[in-house]
Design a protein around this motif. Structure first.
Motif, PDB file in Angstrom:
ATOM      1  N   GLY A   1       0.784  -1.234   0.000  1.00  0.00           N
ATOM      2  CA  GLY A   1       0.000   0.000   0.000  1.00  0.00           C
ATOM      3  C   GLY A   1       0.808   1.272   0.000  1.00  0.00           C
ATOM      4  O   GLY A   1       0.326   2.323   0.436  1.00  0.00           O
ATOM      5  N   GLN A   2       2.066   1.195  -0.486  1.00  0.00           N
ATOM      6  CA  GLN A   2       2.860   2.420  -0.572  1.00  0.00           C
ATOM      7  C   GLN A   2       2.277   3.334  -1.661  1.00  0.00           C
ATOM      8  O   GLN A   2       1.501   2.892  -2.513  1.00  0.00           O
ATOM      9  CB  GLN A   2       4.325   2.099  -0.857  1.00  0.00           C
ATOM     10  CG  GLN A   2       4.915   1.047   0.070  1.00  0.00           C
ATOM     11  CD  GLN A   2       4.657   1.299   1.550  1.00  0.00           C
ATOM     12  OE1 GLN A   2       4.820   2.405   2.046  1.00  0.00           O
ATOM     13  NE2 GLN A   2       4.233   0.260   2.271  1.00  0.00           N
ATOM     14  N   ILE A   3       2.661   4.599  -1.636  1.00  0.00           N
ATOM     15  CA  ILE A   3       2.025   5.605  -2.488  1.00  0.00           C
ATOM     16  C   ILE A   3       3.036   6.106  -3.515  1.00  0.00           C
ATOM     17  O   ILE A   3       4.069   6.676  -3.142  1.00  0.00           O
ATOM     18  CB  ILE A   3       1.509   6.780  -1.647  1.00  0.00           C
ATOM     19  CG1 ILE A   3       0.453   6.275  -0.649  1.00  0.00           C
ATOM     20  CG2 ILE A   3       0.924   7.878  -2.534  1.00  0.00           C
ATOM     21  CD1 ILE A   3       0.029   7.315   0.372  1.00  0.00           C
ATOM     22  N   PRO A   4       2.771   5.903  -4.822  1.00  0.00           N
ATOM     23  CA  PRO A   4       3.737   6.341  -5.840  1.00  0.00           C
ATOM     24  C   PRO A   4       3.748   7.850  -6.015  1.00  0.00           C
ATOM     25  O   PRO A   4       2.712   8.513  -5.965  1.00  0.00           O
ATOM     26  CB  PRO A   4       3.242   5.644  -7.120  1.00  0.00           C
ATOM     27  CG  PRO A   4       1.779   5.442  -6.895  1.00  0.00           C
ATOM     28  CD  PRO A   4       1.611   5.220  -5.415  1.00  0.00           C
ATOM     29  N   VAL A   5       4.948   8.390  -6.212  1.00  0.00           N
ATOM     30  CA  VAL A   5       5.127   9.817  -6.471  1.00  0.00           C
ATOM     31  C   VAL A   5       5.661   9.970  -7.888  1.00  0.00           C
ATOM     32  O   VAL A   5       6.717   9.436  -8.226  1.00  0.00           O
ATOM     33  CB  VAL A   5       6.118  10.452  -5.477  1.00  0.00           C
ATOM     34  CG1 VAL A   5       6.346  11.920  -5.816  1.00  0.00           C
ATOM     35  CG2 VAL A   5       5.604  10.317  -4.051  1.00  0.00           C
ATOM     36  N   TYR A   6       4.900  10.684  -8.719  1.00  0.00           N
ATOM     37  CA  TYR A   6       5.303  10.941 -10.102  1.00  0.00           C
ATOM     38  C   TYR A   6       5.906  12.341 -10.150  1.00  0.00           C
ATOM     39  O   TYR A   6       5.192  13.333 -10.213  1.00  0.00           O
ATOM     40  CB  TYR A   6       4.105  10.847 -11.041  1.00  0.00           C
ATOM     41  CG  TYR A   6       3.419   9.502 -10.993  1.00  0.00           C
ATOM     42  CD1 TYR A   6       3.792   8.486 -11.865  1.00  0.00           C
ATOM     43  CD2 TYR A   6       2.397   9.248 -10.077  1.00  0.00           C
ATOM     44  CE1 TYR A   6       3.165   7.247 -11.823  1.00  0.00           C
ATOM     45  CE2 TYR A   6       1.769   8.012 -10.027  1.00  0.00           C
ATOM     46  CZ  TYR A   6       2.154   7.022 -10.903  1.00  0.00           C
ATOM     47  OH  TYR A   6       1.537   5.800 -10.854  1.00  0.00           O
ATOM     48  N   ARG A   7       7.222  12.403 -10.118  1.00  0.00           N
ATOM     49  CA  ARG A   7       7.878  13.703 -10.072  1.00  0.00           C
ATOM     50  C   ARG A   7       7.943  14.324 -11.455  1.00  0.00           C
ATOM     51  O   ARG A   7       8.120  13.642 -12.449  1.00  0.00           O
ATOM     52  CB  ARG A   7       9.289  13.557  -9.499  1.00  0.00           C
ATOM     53  CG  ARG A   7       9.275  13.113  -8.029  1.00  0.00           C
ATOM     54  CD  ARG A   7      10.678  12.974  -7.490  1.00  0.00           C
ATOM     55  NE  ARG A   7      10.643  12.605  -6.068  1.00  0.00           N
ATOM     56  CZ  ARG A   7      11.718  12.329  -5.351  1.00  0.00           C
ATOM     57  NH1 ARG A   7      12.911  12.379  -5.920  1.00  0.00           N
ATOM     58  NH2 ARG A   7      11.606  12.002  -4.068  1.00  0.00           N
ATOM     59  N   GLU A   8       7.799  15.654 -11.471  1.00  0.00           N
ATOM     60  CA  GLU A   8       7.944  16.442 -12.685  1.00  0.00           C
ATOM     61  C   GLU A   8       7.034  15.930 -13.794  1.00  0.00           C
ATOM     62  O   GLU A   8       7.436  15.741 -14.938  1.00  0.00           O
ATOM     63  CB  GLU A   8       9.401  16.445 -13.154  1.00  0.00           C
ATOM     64  CG  GLU A   8      10.352  17.065 -12.144  1.00  0.00           C
ATOM     65  CD  GLU A   8      11.789  17.049 -12.604  1.00  0.00           C
ATOM     66  OE1 GLU A   8      12.045  16.497 -13.688  1.00  0.00           O
ATOM     67  OE2 GLU A   8      12.651  17.605 -11.889  1.00  0.00           O
TER      68      GLU A   8
END
Length: 276
Positions: free
Chosen positions: A89-96
């Motif tokens: 259940g980790q949360i993805p971070v889409y940078r830029e």
């Protein structure tokens, strides 16, 4: 709101990760009573080693409230690691990208479902020369003010002695101690029901980071710098110094060229006089 069950993937990750952590580091864990037993909340944690997400997750796993970390989206895409990241259940971070704000929406949804979301407000490993927390980014404050959930400040120290920031090899012996201290919720009520401006988010973030730093002062038994290390200001100062150096070099080069031209003119005049 009832808390979510830990689930297969988190338990499986614990089976894999806990034994080496127990072997490699001793534990001085305090403040578990400040981790809420029910409902959604945020933890704001300092970051000083590539090992500390595992060490800190071990601490919070033992409270029964597993953390959902914000992590780079690339970790979710392939293989066993991707399956584990999704399964826990980790949360993805889409940078830029246009999806950059989706992590904050996902964090808000997780808190509203009664989850714990663990933030590293610094956004990266600390670059402070002595390992103190840097200035924070505003993501944790944004989620906290929108949900009005508890924000638990957490300081940790010791994983950085096992694997210092940006080091390639761990320093295993002597066995290091992982210190963790969780504090009571940060009081952000003064920021509620106000326009969520950049200045407001910055001020709330400073309050959160001050609480984390105070806990780390207690762990280390010493005072942090009066002004936190600010990577943005350091980059600005570095660019200013670089520009000044380039300007000095350009001036020196121009003076050298002018001197050479003057010398050449004098020499030409002498040769012309000798010729006549």
């Amino acid at each position: 709101m009832p808390r979510r069950r830990i689930g297969f993937w988190y338990r499986f990750a614990a089976v894999l990760c806990k034994p080496p952590l127990v072997v490699l580091i001793k534990r001085d864990w305090r403040g578990m009573e400040n981790i809420p037993a029910e409902g959604g909340f945020i933890t704001a944690v300092n970051h000083n080693s590539h090992v500390d997400p595992f060490a800190y997750a071990h601490y919070q796993y033992n409270t029964g409230r597993v953390p959902r970390f914000l992590a780079k989206a690339g970790l979710f895409r392939k293989g066993f690691v991707g399956a584990a990241m999704r399964g826990t259940g980790q949360i993805p971070v889409y940078r830029e990208s246009t999806d950059a704000l989706s992590a904050f929406r996902a964090a808000i949804d997780a808190v509203e479902r009664g989850e714990c979301v663990a933030f590293y407000p610094e956004g990266t490993l600390t670059r402070d020369p002595d390992g103190w927390p840097m200035t924070g980014k505003t993501g944790a404050a944004r989620v906290a003010l929108q949900t009005k959930c508890p924000v638990i400040p957490v300081a940790q120290w010791g994983a950085n002695e096992l694997l210092p920031p940006y080091a390639k090899k761990p320093d295993i012996l002597p066995r290091k101690t992982h210190h963790v201290l969780a504090g009571p919720p940060v009081d952000l009520s003064a920021f509620y029901d106000r326009e969520m401006s950049p200045d407001l988010l910055k001020e709330a973030t400073e309050v959160i980071m001050a609480a984390v730093t105070a806990l780390l002062e207690e762990i280390r038994g010493e005072k942090a710098p009066e002004t936190p290390y600010d990577p943005r200001q350091v980059r600005i100062e570095q660019r200013r110094r670089t520009a000044a150096q380039e300007k000095t070099q350009e001036t020196a080069q121009a003076q050298t060229r002018a001197h050479a031209q003057g010398t050449a003119q004098v020499q030409a005049q002498r040769e012309e006089g000798q010729g006549t």
